[in-house]
Scaffold this active site. Structure first.
Site, mmCIF file in Angstrom:
data_model
loop_
_atom_site.group_PDB
_atom_site.id
_atom_site.type_symbol
_atom_site.label_atom_id
_atom_site.label_comp_id
_atom_site.label_asym_id
_atom_site.label_seq_id
_atom_site.Cartn_x
_atom_site.Cartn_y
_atom_site.Cartn_z
ATOM 1 N N ASN A 150 -39.876 -44.950 4.263
ATOM 2 C CA ASN A 150 -39.697 -46.013 5.259
ATOM 3 C C ASN A 150 -40.708 -47.122 5.029
ATOM 4 O O ASN A 150 -41.535 -47.403 5.889
ATOM 5 C CB ASN A 150 -39.903 -45.452 6.674
ATOM 6 C CG ASN A 150 -38.966 -44.307 6.971
ATOM 7 O OD1 ASN A 150 -37.846 -44.505 7.403
ATOM 8 N ND2 ASN A 150 -39.446 -43.099 6.721
ATOM 9 N N PRO A 151 -40.670 -47.758 3.881
ATOM 10 C CA PRO A 151 -41.750 -48.659 3.486
ATOM 11 C C PRO A 151 -41.873 -49.938 4.307
ATOM 12 O O PRO A 151 -42.854 -50.655 4.173
ATOM 13 C CB PRO A 151 -41.407 -49.000 2.031
ATOM 14 C CG PRO A 151 -39.946 -48.767 1.913
ATOM 15 C CD PRO A 151 -39.615 -47.661 2.857
ATOM 16 N N LYS A 152 -40.869 -50.225 5.154
ATOM 17 C CA LYS A 152 -40.954 -51.479 5.911
ATOM 18 C C LYS A 152 -41.299 -51.239 7.375
ATOM 19 O O LYS A 152 -41.170 -52.104 8.211
ATOM 20 C CB LYS A 152 -39.622 -52.239 5.814
ATOM 21 C CG LYS A 152 -39.287 -52.573 4.381
ATOM 22 C CD LYS A 152 -38.513 -53.844 4.212
ATOM 23 C CE LYS A 152 -38.477 -54.212 2.743
ATOM 24 N NZ LYS A 152 -37.338 -55.017 2.369
ATOM 25 N N ASN A 153 -41.760 -50.063 7.676
ATOM 26 C CA ASN A 153 -42.089 -49.713 9.048
ATOM 27 C C ASN A 153 -43.568 -50.007 9.306
ATOM 28 O O ASN A 153 -44.443 -49.419 8.683
ATOM 29 C CB ASN A 153 -41.776 -48.222 9.240
ATOM 30 C CG ASN A 153 -42.153 -47.723 10.598
ATOM 31 O OD1 ASN A 153 -43.319 -47.724 10.981
ATOM 32 N ND2 ASN A 153 -41.175 -47.271 11.346
#
Lengths: 338, 240
Positions: B39-42
């Site tokens: 979930n790299p954009k969290n």
């Protein structure tokens, strides 16, 4: 200009290579927005509960811009917003969610649009916002301390709507924003962070709200922003990245704040935004052919409004509220005439 | 895979549990690493990681961790921001220039890597040494020669040159050569135009005007209004 999804997005390509924008399916967008609430119980609905109040702001604002909003549910909407408030003046993203500056701003924006700001204690909200300011002038998003120039903008905007900017140290807030001014003319989330369309919107917005736009070179920044336009007409948020409809707001409103909206090829961007619509089910997506969502629906409408697209109510690029609302609140215009 | 919550409240409770129950923070770091990669954009995952690292007072894993995220998504804003935080907070400047060099060799269009390089280079206050400027300018031009229509090194080279005593003038002859070699390259023409417009001679101003009008009508027509503005601004100055 080749629209790869010409069939789905409704653009009309002509033999000579010119293209008409797809029709703006206003009614379908309205249905799409109203439908969001009926999706209770779905996975997406539950997973997005934490930002429900921002979702309301995006939906209500989009409908207002499209001049397509009924006010029959206003009482229900206002009650919901108020139910998200805490003792300390903050608002959470939904009922029983902890307070955060993002959702406090959305709450205040929604109440401003629905003409219900008198239902809250402005001093209490302002105290909460002020409590988040750090010694270096920056703002945390909540008591847990994430720092980001987004929050500088949220704080200033919230207090401007409530007419309580005097609750914070405005010069310190401005100095922190200026520290985030980068070598390429843009702004990042903290000093040294990469220039990014969304962060630039927040920083330029913060400077506009404090009448400090003279601190930056508008030609240099304007060029960086104009460079966001790709050959297909859409705007990206950083060099060498793909276009995304949300930058039709972040980048365009930044240009509007410094009086350089006309540096964008208007027709090309209009065509791009129109191509991002879902002609069948309504709503606007980030890119042509992708799935629509309420976030991009709002930003697409807001972008079209700034571009003077027919039938769209005007939106204030600094306050991200319909101009009609801003005038009702008696807040002066803080950007050059578009 | 289930998308991770972006719910600030939930993360807050998790951190309280960690603090209060004495969970092994290093294990938690490993868990967060998996979460971040999925979930790299969290925002919350990254902030959580930062809090854990602060709790431990140990950032030795952060370069490897951010490098893994960047490997998966080379322009991830959070990953770069986190790396900057770790480098700045714990003084981990060694090897950062080399890291950006590697990444740019693989993809010279990675604006985040260019930004990080500038960040590392300018970490100490004040002007850069003339030899630093010279080598960084050459570094940028080497990438420009490989792919002239890449915006990032053009911004970078200007940023670097402006830190020196002579400003953009340092770039003049190199940019002249590039404008000639790559006549369709709008960045070369734009920078040459800017450099010439700052010189005092009528000839330079005339050439700059010509470049701006060429950009408006041929090389960069989508930004026609901007280029006409530049030409006009120069014209106004000429009259004064």
């Amino acid at each position: 200009l080749r629209c790869l999804t010409a069939e789905r997005c409704g653009c009309r390509l002509y033999a000579d290579g010119t293209m008409d924008g797809a029709p703006f399916v206003r009614e379908k967008h309205r249905e799409f927005i109203l439908k969001q609430d009926a999706e209770k119980g779905t996975f997406e609905y539950e997973m997005s509960e934490f930002l429900r109040i921002s979702g309301m702001y995006w939906g209500i604002s989009a409908l207002e811009i499209m001049q397509n909003r009924d006010n029959d549910r206003d009482k229900e909407l206002i009650d919901f917003v108020l139910s998200c408030q805490h003792e300390d003046g903050s608002f959470g993203g939904s009922v029983d969610h902890d307070g955060h500056l993002l959702y406090t701003l959305s709450a205040v924006q929604v109440l401003a649009i629905l003409d219900a700001l008198d239902r809250i204690d402005a001093d209490r909200v302002a105290h909460y916002v002020a409590s988040l300011q750090q010694p270096d002038g920056s703002f945390a998003g909540d008591k847990w301390g994430e720092i980001d120039t987004r929050f500088s903008y949220c704080a200033l905007l919230c207090l401007t709507i409530l007419d309580r900017k005097n609750f914070i140290d405005v010069p310190a807030c401005v100095e922190f924003v200026i520290k985030c001014h980068n070598f390429d003319g843009g702004f990042g989330c903290v000093p040294g962070a990469e220039s990014h369309g969304g962060q630039i919107f927040c920083c330029v917005g913060a400077l506009a709200l404090t009448s400090q736009l003279s601190r930056i070179d508008p030609d240099r920044l304007g060029w960086w922003l104009a460079e966001r336009q790709t050959s297909g007409g859409g705007l990206n948020g950083r060099p060498e990245k793909l276009p995304d409809v949300c930058y039709s707001w972040w980048v365009l409103s930044s240009l509007a704040m410094i009086g350089r909206v006309h540096w964008i090829d208007r027709d090309a961007l209009v065509r791009y935004i129109l191509a991002c619509q879902d002609q069948d089910d309504g709503g606007i997506a980030d890119r042509p052919g992708d799935m629509a969502d309420i976030f991009h629906t709002f930003f697409g409408c807001a972008g079209l409004s700034l571009l003077g697209y027919e039938g769209m109510a005007r939106i204030d690029p600094v306050l991200a509220l319909p101009v009609e609302v801003v005038q009702r609140l008696g807040i002066p215009r803080m950007y050059p005439e578009i | 895979a289930l998308p991770i919550s972006a719910n600030y409240t939930a993360w807050h409770y998790l951190r309280r549990c960690i603090k209060d129950t004495g969970v092994d923070v290093r294990q938690e770091l490993q868990y967060v690493e998996k979460l971040a990669l999925k979930n790299p954009k969290n925002y919350q995952v990254w902030f959580h990681r930062r809090r854990l690292v602060e709790l431990l007072g140990d950032a030795t894993q952060e370069k490897e961790f951010t490098a893994a995220c960047i490997e998966a998504d080379s322009k991830n804003y959070h990953a770069w921001s986190h790396r900057q935080w770790a480098v700045r907070t714990f003084g981990l400047w060694d090897g950062e220039l080399a890291y950006t060099q590697d990444l740019l060799r693989q993809d010279p269009r990675n604006n985040s890597a260019w930004n990080h390089r500038f960040f590392v280079l300018t970490a100490s206050e004040g002007k850069l040494s003339e030899s630093d400027i010279e080598s960084e300018v050459e570094f940028a031009f080497s990438h420009i020669r490989r792919a002239p229509n890449n915006e990032s090194p053009w911004n970078y080279v200007q940023g670097v040159a402006l830190r020196g005593e002579r400003g953009l003038e340092t770039l003049r002859s190199a940019v002249e050569a590039l404008a000639e070699k790559f006549p369709a390259c709008r960045f070369a023409q734009a920078l040459l135009g800017e450099i010439l417009s700052k010189e005092d001679s009528d000839e330079s101003m005339a050439r700059a005007q010509e470049l701006f009008l060429n950009l408006a009508t041929k090389t960069d027509t989508i930004r026609e209004k901007y280029w006409r503005f530049c030409a006009h601004k120069l014209g106004e100055r000429g009259k004064e």
